[in-house]
Design a protein around this motif. Structure first.
Motif, PDB file in Angstrom:
ATOM      1  N   THR A  79     -34.692  98.091 -26.774  1.00  0.00           N
ATOM      2  CA  THR A  79     -35.021  98.385 -28.100  1.00  0.00           C
ATOM      3  C   THR A  79     -35.994  98.027 -28.799  1.00  0.00           C
ATOM      4  O   THR A  79     -36.804  96.795 -28.334  1.00  0.00           O
ATOM      5  CB  THR A  79     -33.733  98.491 -28.724  1.00  0.00           C
ATOM      6  OG1 THR A  79     -33.201  97.077 -29.024  1.00  0.00           O
ATOM      7  CG2 THR A  79     -32.488  99.060 -28.156  1.00  0.00           C
ATOM      8  N   ASP A  80     -36.371  98.435 -29.952  1.00  0.00           N
ATOM      9  CA  ASP A  80     -37.532  97.743 -30.888  1.00  0.00           C
ATOM     10  C   ASP A  80     -37.464  96.375 -31.065  1.00  0.00           C
ATOM     11  O   ASP A  80     -38.423  95.653 -31.190  1.00  0.00           O
ATOM     12  CB  ASP A  80     -37.307  98.701 -32.069  1.00  0.00           C
ATOM     13  CG  ASP A  80     -38.005 100.048 -31.906  1.00  0.00           C
ATOM     14  OD1 ASP A  80     -38.562 100.210 -30.998  1.00  0.00           O
ATOM     15  OD2 ASP A  80     -37.498 100.771 -32.890  1.00  0.00           O
ATOM     16  N   GLY A  81     -36.269  95.599 -31.510  1.00  0.00           N
ATOM     17  CA  GLY A  81     -36.145  94.494 -31.749  1.00  0.00           C
ATOM     18  C   GLY A  81     -36.483  93.357 -30.768  1.00  0.00           C
ATOM     19  O   GLY A  81     -37.406  92.536 -30.726  1.00  0.00           O
ATOM     20  N   VAL A  82     -35.904  93.742 -29.467  1.00  0.00           N
ATOM     21  CA  VAL A  82     -36.401  93.146 -28.094  1.00  0.00           C
ATOM     22  C   VAL A  82     -37.715  93.376 -27.840  1.00  0.00           C
ATOM     23  O   VAL A  82     -38.516  92.358 -27.353  1.00  0.00           O
ATOM     24  CB  VAL A  82     -35.548  93.488 -27.217  1.00  0.00           C
ATOM     25  CG1 VAL A  82     -35.994  92.878 -25.773  1.00  0.00           C
ATOM     26  CG2 VAL A  82     -33.983  93.249 -27.428  1.00  0.00           C
ATOM     27  N   LEU A  83     -38.511  94.690 -28.030  1.00  0.00           N
ATOM     28  CA  LEU A  83     -39.717  95.067 -27.897  1.00  0.00           C
ATOM     29  C   LEU A  83     -40.749  94.076 -28.386  1.00  0.00           C
ATOM     30  O   LEU A  83     -41.421  93.548 -27.873  1.00  0.00           O
ATOM     31  CB  LEU A  83     -39.837  96.344 -28.287  1.00  0.00           C
ATOM     32  CG  LEU A  83     -41.051  97.118 -27.815  1.00  0.00           C
ATOM     33  CD1 LEU A  83     -41.278  97.782 -26.643  1.00  0.00           C
ATOM     34  CD2 LEU A  83     -41.748  97.841 -29.222  1.00  0.00           C
ATOM     35  N   TRP A  84     -40.564  94.221 -29.853  1.00  0.00           N
ATOM     36  CA  TRP A  84     -41.404  93.126 -30.573  1.00  0.00           C
ATOM     37  C   TRP A  84     -41.423  91.796 -30.341  1.00  0.00           C
ATOM     38  O   TRP A  84     -42.380  91.164 -30.234  1.00  0.00           O
ATOM     39  CB  TRP A  84     -41.300  93.939 -32.057  1.00  0.00           C
ATOM     40  CG  TRP A  84     -42.133  95.047 -32.221  1.00  0.00           C
ATOM     41  CD1 TRP A  84     -41.297  96.213 -32.629  1.00  0.00           C
ATOM     42  CD2 TRP A  84     -43.261  95.414 -32.107  1.00  0.00           C
ATOM     43  NE1 TRP A  84     -42.198  97.352 -32.534  1.00  0.00           N
ATOM     44  CE2 TRP A  84     -43.317  96.952 -32.184  1.00  0.00           C
ATOM     45  CE3 TRP A  84     -44.394  94.783 -31.582  1.00  0.00           C
ATOM     46  CZ2 TRP A  84     -44.574  97.597 -31.949  1.00  0.00           C
ATOM     47  CZ3 TRP A  84     -45.720  95.492 -31.564  1.00  0.00           C
ATOM     48  CH2 TRP A  84     -45.797  96.855 -31.810  1.00  0.00           C
ATOM     49  N   SER A  85     -40.067  91.164 -30.398  1.00  0.00           N
ATOM     50  CA  SER A  85     -39.873  89.835 -30.283  1.00  0.00           C
ATOM     51  C   SER A  85     -40.636  89.493 -28.957  1.00  0.00           C
ATOM     52  O   SER A  85     -41.446  88.508 -28.620  1.00  0.00           O
ATOM     53  CB  SER A  85     -38.425  89.668 -29.997  1.00  0.00           C
ATOM     54  OG  SER A  85     -38.421  88.372 -29.340  1.00  0.00           O
ATOM     55  N   SER A  86     -40.610  90.172 -27.455  1.00  0.00           N
ATOM     56  CA  SER A  86     -41.128  90.010 -26.339  1.00  0.00           C
ATOM     57  C   SER A  86     -42.531  90.053 -26.252  1.00  0.00           C
ATOM     58  O   SER A  86     -43.075  89.310 -25.865  1.00  0.00           O
ATOM     59  CB  SER A  86     -40.341  91.068 -25.473  1.00  0.00           C
ATOM     60  OG  SER A  86     -40.743  90.697 -23.919  1.00  0.00           O
ATOM     61  N   ILE A  87     -43.079  91.125 -27.003  1.00  0.00           N
ATOM     62  CA  ILE A  87     -44.470  91.394 -27.054  1.00  0.00           C
ATOM     63  C   ILE A  87     -45.215  90.098 -27.891  1.00  0.00           C
ATOM     64  O   ILE A  87     -46.020  89.497 -27.247  1.00  0.00           O
ATOM     65  CB  ILE A  87     -44.832  92.774 -27.604  1.00  0.00           C
ATOM     66  CG1 ILE A  87     -44.550  93.659 -26.613  1.00  0.00           C
ATOM     67  CG2 ILE A  87     -46.302  92.478 -27.839  1.00  0.00           C
ATOM     68  CD1 ILE A  87     -44.815  95.131 -27.284  1.00  0.00           C
TER      69      ILE A  87
END
Length: 111
Positions: A79-87
Motif C-alpha cells: 500500500t501507499d504508506g509502505v510504498l513511500w516509506s520504502s522508496i
C-alpha cells in the motif's frame, strides 16, 4: 563516515520492524524479505563504517539493499504508506552508501 553507517543501520532496523508497524505482516513473503534485507543492511552498515572506498564490499551490499527496498513495495504490491516509506528510506540508503563508497580512508601519520 560513522554517521552515515549509523543512519543506514537505523534504516535497516526500521525495515526489520516495519511489517508490524506498517501493517503488512500478513504477507509472509514481504515480511521475510523486509526482515532479511533489513538485518543484512544493519550488519553491513556497522561492518562497513571503517571501510570507505570503492573496494568496500560492505558498502556495496548496503547499496544493493537500498535498491532492493526501492523495488520492494512494487514486487509485493504493498500500500501507499509502505510504498513511500520504502522508496524514501531506500533512496536514503543508496545515497549514504554511494557517499561512503566515494569516501577515502583517512591516513594516519606514522611517528
Amino acid at each position: 563516515m560513522k554517521a552515515r553507517g549509523i543512519a543506514n543501520a537505523i534504516i535497516g532496523i526500521w525495515f526489520v520492524i516495519a511489517p508490524w508497524l506498517l501493517g503488512f505482516s500478513y504477507d509472509a513473503g514481504a515480511t521475510s524479505s523486509s526482515i532479511v534485507f533489513g538485518t543484512l543492511q544493519v550488519i553491513m552498515s556497522f561492518w562497513g563504517v571503517t571501510k570507505p572506498g570503492w573496494n568496500s564490499r560492505q558498502n556495496w551490499i548496503s547499496l544493493i539493499t537500498g535498491l532492493w527496498f526501492i523495488l520492494f513495495p512494487f514486487i509485493y504490491s504493498l500500500t501507499d504508506g509502505v510504498l513511500w516509506s520504502s522508496i524514501i528510506l531506500g533512496l536514503m540508503t543508496v545515497l549514504f552508501s554511494l557517499w561512503s563508497l566515494n569516501s577515502k580512508a583517512k591516513l594516519k601519520a606514522v611517528s
